[in-house]
Design a protein around this motif. Sequence first.
Motif, PDB file in Angstrom:
ATOM      1  N   PRO A 187     -28.329  39.457 -26.292  1.00  0.00           N
ATOM      2  CA  PRO A 187     -27.628  38.499 -25.432  1.00  0.00           C
ATOM      3  C   PRO A 187     -27.634  38.897 -23.956  1.00  0.00           C
ATOM      4  CG  PRO A 187     -26.046  39.868 -26.588  1.00  0.00           C
ATOM      5  CD  PRO A 187     -27.413  40.236 -27.118  1.00  0.00           C
ATOM      6  N   GLY A 188     -27.399  37.905 -23.097  1.00  0.00           N
ATOM      7  CA  GLY A 188     -27.270  38.145 -21.668  1.00  0.00           C
ATOM      8  C   GLY A 188     -28.495  37.744 -20.890  1.00  0.00           C
ATOM      9  N   GLY A 189     -28.363  37.801 -19.561  1.00  0.00           N
ATOM     10  CA  GLY A 189     -29.477  37.504 -18.674  1.00  0.00           C
ATOM     11  C   GLY A 189     -30.462  38.658 -18.670  1.00  0.00           C
ATOM     12  N   HIS A 190     -31.727  38.345 -18.773  1.00  0.00           N
ATOM     13  CA  HIS A 190     -32.785  39.358 -18.746  1.00  0.00           C
ATOM     14  C   HIS A 190     -33.463  39.274 -17.388  1.00  0.00           C
ATOM     15  CE1 HIS A 190     -32.223  40.419 -22.925  1.00  0.00           C
ATOM     16  NE2 HIS A 190     -31.920  39.139 -23.079  1.00  0.00           N
ATOM     17  N   CYS A 191     -33.727  40.416 -16.802  1.00  0.00           N
ATOM     18  CA  CYS A 191     -34.022  40.462 -15.374  1.00  0.00           C
ATOM     19  C   CYS A 191     -35.312  41.190 -15.043  1.00  0.00           C
ATOM     20  CB  CYS A 191     -32.855  41.145 -14.663  1.00  0.00           C
ATOM     21  SG  CYS A 191     -31.265  40.351 -15.044  1.00  0.00           S
ATOM     22  N   LYS A 192     -35.791  40.906 -13.826  1.00  0.00           N
ATOM     23  CA  LYS A 192     -36.929  41.629 -13.264  1.00  0.00           C
ATOM     24  C   LYS A 192     -36.467  42.225 -11.939  1.00  0.00           C
ATOM     25  CE  LYS A 192     -38.857  37.346 -11.365  1.00  0.00           C
ATOM     26  NZ  LYS A 192     -40.001  36.435 -11.503  1.00  0.00           N
TER      27      LYS A 192
ATOM     28  N   ARG B  31     -35.713  51.685 -22.978  1.00  0.00           N
ATOM     29  CA  ARG B  31     -34.334  51.343 -23.325  1.00  0.00           C
ATOM     30  C   ARG B  31     -33.903  50.139 -22.487  1.00  0.00           C
ATOM     31  NH1 ARG B  31     -31.585  57.400 -23.042  1.00  0.00           N
ATOM     32  NH2 ARG B  31     -33.542  58.486 -23.448  1.00  0.00           N
ATOM     33  N   THR B  32     -32.926  49.418 -22.992  1.00  0.00           N
ATOM     34  CA  THR B  32     -32.313  48.313 -22.254  1.00  0.00           C
ATOM     35  C   THR B  32     -30.806  48.477 -22.340  1.00  0.00           C
ATOM     36  OG1 THR B  32     -34.158  46.816 -22.682  1.00  0.00           O
ATOM     37  CG2 THR B  32     -32.045  45.795 -22.121  1.00  0.00           C
ATOM     38  N   THR B  33     -30.152  48.389 -21.195  1.00  0.00           N
ATOM     39  CA  THR B  33     -28.695  48.530 -21.128  1.00  0.00           C
ATOM     40  C   THR B  33     -28.081  47.232 -20.639  1.00  0.00           C
ATOM     41  OG1 THR B  33     -28.789  50.917 -20.773  1.00  0.00           O
ATOM     42  CG2 THR B  33     -26.795  49.786 -20.018  1.00  0.00           C
ATOM     43  N   ALA B  34     -27.090  46.753 -21.389  1.00  0.00           N
ATOM     44  CA  ALA B  34     -26.343  45.552 -21.013  1.00  0.00           C
ATOM     45  C   ALA B  34     -25.090  45.973 -20.252  1.00  0.00           C
ATOM     46  CB  ALA B  34     -25.958  44.762 -22.261  1.00  0.00           C
ATOM     47  N   ILE B  35     -24.822  45.261 -19.160  1.00  0.00           N
ATOM     48  CA  ILE B  35     -23.665  45.526 -18.306  1.00  0.00           C
ATOM     49  C   ILE B  35     -23.119  44.189 -17.821  1.00  0.00           C
ATOM     50  CG2 ILE B  35     -25.155  45.790 -16.255  1.00  0.00           C
ATOM     51  CD1 ILE B  35     -23.167  47.907 -15.208  1.00  0.00           C
ATOM     52  N   ARG B  36     -21.839  44.099 -17.648  1.00  0.00           N
ATOM     53  CA  ARG B  36     -21.234  42.880 -17.098  1.00  0.00           C
ATOM     54  C   ARG B  36     -21.594  42.781 -15.614  1.00  0.00           C
ATOM     55  NH1 ARG B  36     -18.898  40.422 -20.806  1.00  0.00           N
ATOM     56  NH2 ARG B  36     -17.751  41.372 -22.496  1.00  0.00           N
ATOM     57  N   SER B  37     -21.805  41.570 -15.129  1.00  0.00           N
ATOM     58  CA  SER B  37     -22.227  41.387 -13.730  1.00  0.00           C
ATOM     59  C   SER B  37     -21.195  41.967 -12.764  1.00  0.00           C
ATOM     60  CB  SER B  37     -22.500  39.912 -13.437  1.00  0.00           C
ATOM     61  OG  SER B  37     -21.381  39.116 -13.742  1.00  0.00           O
ATOM     62  N   ALA B  38     -19.911  41.808 -13.049  1.00  0.00           N
ATOM     63  CA  ALA B  38     -18.871  42.378 -12.172  1.00  0.00           C
ATOM     64  C   ALA B  38     -18.952  43.902 -12.165  1.00  0.00           C
ATOM     65  CB  ALA B  38     -17.486  41.916 -12.617  1.00  0.00           C
ATOM     66  N   ASP B  39     -19.298  44.496 -13.307  1.00  0.00           N
ATOM     67  CA  ASP B  39     -19.427  45.950 -13.373  1.00  0.00           C
ATOM     68  C   ASP B  39     -20.683  46.439 -12.659  1.00  0.00           C
ATOM     69  OD1 ASP B  39     -17.027  46.359 -14.703  1.00  0.00           O
ATOM     70  OD2 ASP B  39     -17.957  46.274 -16.696  1.00  0.00           O
ATOM     71  N   LEU B  40     -21.729  45.624 -12.621  1.00  0.00           N
ATOM     72  CA  LEU B  40     -22.908  45.990 -11.841  1.00  0.00           C
ATOM     73  C   LEU B  40     -22.524  46.143 -10.371  1.00  0.00           C
ATOM     74  CD1 LEU B  40     -25.963  46.465 -11.467  1.00  0.00           C
ATOM     75  CD2 LEU B  40     -26.197  43.988 -11.203  1.00  0.00           C
ATOM     76  N   LEU B  41     -21.754  45.199  -9.859  1.00  0.00           N
ATOM     77  CA  LEU B  41     -21.295  45.290  -8.464  1.00  0.00           C
ATOM     78  C   LEU B  41     -20.431  46.531  -8.252  1.00  0.00           C
ATOM     79  CD1 LEU B  41     -20.450  41.541  -7.774  1.00  0.00           C
ATOM     80  CD2 LEU B  41     -22.440  42.837  -6.951  1.00  0.00           C
ATOM     81  N   LYS B  42     -19.565  46.833  -9.211  1.00  0.00           N
ATOM     82  CA  LYS B  42     -18.704  48.027  -9.136  1.00  0.00           C
ATOM     83  C   LYS B  42     -19.567  49.290  -9.064  1.00  0.00           C
ATOM     84  CE  LYS B  42     -14.996  50.335 -11.724  1.00  0.00           C
ATOM     85  NZ  LYS B  42     -14.123  50.236 -12.925  1.00  0.00           N
TER      86      LYS B  42
ATOM     87  N   LEU C 263     -25.697  41.177 -18.180  1.00  0.00           N
ATOM     88  CA  LEU C 263     -27.047  41.350 -17.638  1.00  0.00           C
ATOM     89  C   LEU C 263     -27.702  42.554 -18.286  1.00  0.00           C
ATOM     90  CD1 LEU C 263     -26.091  40.727 -13.918  1.00  0.00           C
ATOM     91  CD2 LEU C 263     -27.352  39.157 -15.417  1.00  0.00           C
ATOM     92  N   ASN C 264     -29.022  42.535 -18.389  1.00  0.00           N
ATOM     93  CA  ASN C 264     -29.783  43.598 -19.055  1.00  0.00           C
ATOM     94  C   ASN C 264     -30.789  44.228 -18.103  1.00  0.00           C
ATOM     95  OD1 ASN C 264     -29.040  43.389 -22.067  1.00  0.00           O
ATOM     96  ND2 ASN C 264     -29.377  41.267 -21.463  1.00  0.00           N
ATOM     97  N   TYR C 265     -30.763  45.574 -18.056  1.00  0.00           N
ATOM     98  CA  TYR C 265     -31.676  46.338 -17.207  1.00  0.00           C
ATOM     99  C   TYR C 265     -32.098  47.614 -17.932  1.00  0.00           C
ATOM    100  CZ  TYR C 265     -29.255  43.532 -13.699  1.00  0.00           C
ATOM    101  OH  TYR C 265     -28.704  42.498 -12.998  1.00  0.00           O
ATOM    102  N   HIS C 266     -33.221  48.174 -17.515  1.00  0.00           N
ATOM    103  CA  HIS C 266     -33.606  49.492 -18.010  1.00  0.00           C
ATOM    104  C   HIS C 266     -32.646  50.523 -17.406  1.00  0.00           C
ATOM    105  CE1 HIS C 266     -37.254  48.006 -19.738  1.00  0.00           C
ATOM    106  NE2 HIS C 266     -37.807  47.701 -18.577  1.00  0.00           N
ATOM    107  N   PRO C 267     -32.186  51.477 -18.223  1.00  0.00           N
ATOM    108  CA  PRO C 267     -31.336  52.544 -17.679  1.00  0.00           C
ATOM    109  C   PRO C 267     -32.188  53.718 -17.180  1.00  0.00           C
ATOM    110  CG  PRO C 267     -31.398  52.725 -20.045  1.00  0.00           C
ATOM    111  CD  PRO C 267     -32.248  51.525 -19.687  1.00  0.00           C
ATOM    112  N   LEU C 268     -33.063  53.450 -16.208  1.00  0.00           N
ATOM    113  CA  LEU C 268     -33.967  54.421 -15.584  1.00  0.00           C
ATOM    114  C   LEU C 268     -35.171  54.750 -16.462  1.00  0.00           C
ATOM    115  CD1 LEU C 268     -31.252  56.872 -14.189  1.00  0.00           C
ATOM    116  CD2 LEU C 268     -32.254  54.871 -13.052  1.00  0.00           C
ATOM    117  N   ASP C 269     -35.284  54.119 -17.609  1.00  0.00           N
ATOM    118  CA  ASP C 269     -36.325  54.405 -18.593  1.00  0.00           C
ATOM    119  C   ASP C 269     -36.697  53.087 -19.265  1.00  0.00           C
ATOM    120  OD1 ASP C 269     -37.756  55.109 -20.884  1.00  0.00           O
ATOM    121  OD2 ASP C 269     -36.167  56.343 -21.722  1.00  0.00           O
ATOM    122  N   ASN C 270     -37.978  52.730 -19.222  1.00  0.00           N
ATOM    123  CA  ASN C 270     -38.389  51.440 -19.761  1.00  0.00           C
ATOM    124  C   ASN C 270     -38.527  51.420 -21.286  1.00  0.00           C
ATOM    125  OD1 ASN C 270     -40.761  52.894 -19.928  1.00  0.00           O
ATOM    126  ND2 ASN C 270     -42.019  51.359 -18.925  1.00  0.00           N
TER     127      ASN C 270
END
Length: 182
Positions: free
Chosen positions: A60-65, A156-167, A147-154
Motif C-alpha cells: 500500500p501507499g504511494g510509490h515514488c521515484k 528494500r522498501t520502507t513505508a513512511i507517513r508523509s507527515a513523518d517524512l517531513l519530520k 509513501l514508499n522509498y528505498h531505505p538507502l538500499d534498493n
Amino acid sequence: MPDHADQAPQADQTPNEAPMPTSPEALIAYLDGLGIATTTHTHPPVFTVEEAQALRGTLPGGHCKNLFLKDKKGRLWLVVALEDSKVDLKSLDKRIGSARLSFGNGDLLWEVLGVRPGSVTPFAVINDTEHRVTVVLEQAMMAHDLLNYHPLDNGRTTAIRSADLLKFLRATGHEAQIADLA
C-alpha cells in the motif's frame, strides 16, 4: 544524527567498494529515535520503476521515484515524485526556481548522499550533513498518507507517513520545498 567518521572510505576504495556512510539499519534506528514508525520489506534489488512495480505486489501507499539533479550554477537538487508522474527536466527549473537542470553523476551522488544509482531516496539526506541538496517533494505525492522509498538500499522498501517524512527531513536540517510538478 549518526556519526559517520569511523566508516569513511579508504583511500584505495572506489565508491562502489566503499561501505555506506549510513546503513539501512542505522537509518531505521534514527527514524525510531525520532518517534517515526516505518515498515520495511526486503526484496531483490530493483533499479527501475518497472522492476519495482513487478515485485511489489499490493504494497500500500504511494510509490515514488527520485531524481538527483545538478543545475547549471552547481546547486544540487533531489526531486521526489510519484512513480507515474511526468517530470519534464526542460521546464522543471522554472517550477522549482533552479537554473537549467541535468542529472548528477554517480560519483557526486555518492559524495553528497552516500548512495549508489538505483538507491536514490529522500532518506539519503541523512548523509548530506553539509546541506548541499535542496529537496523538492511533489505536491500530489504528499497528498498520500503513506509513501514508499528505498531505505538507502534498493533491495528494500520502507513505508513512511508523509507527515513523518517531513519530520525526518527537518530533523536532518532539510526544509523541503513542495511543488506542483505537473
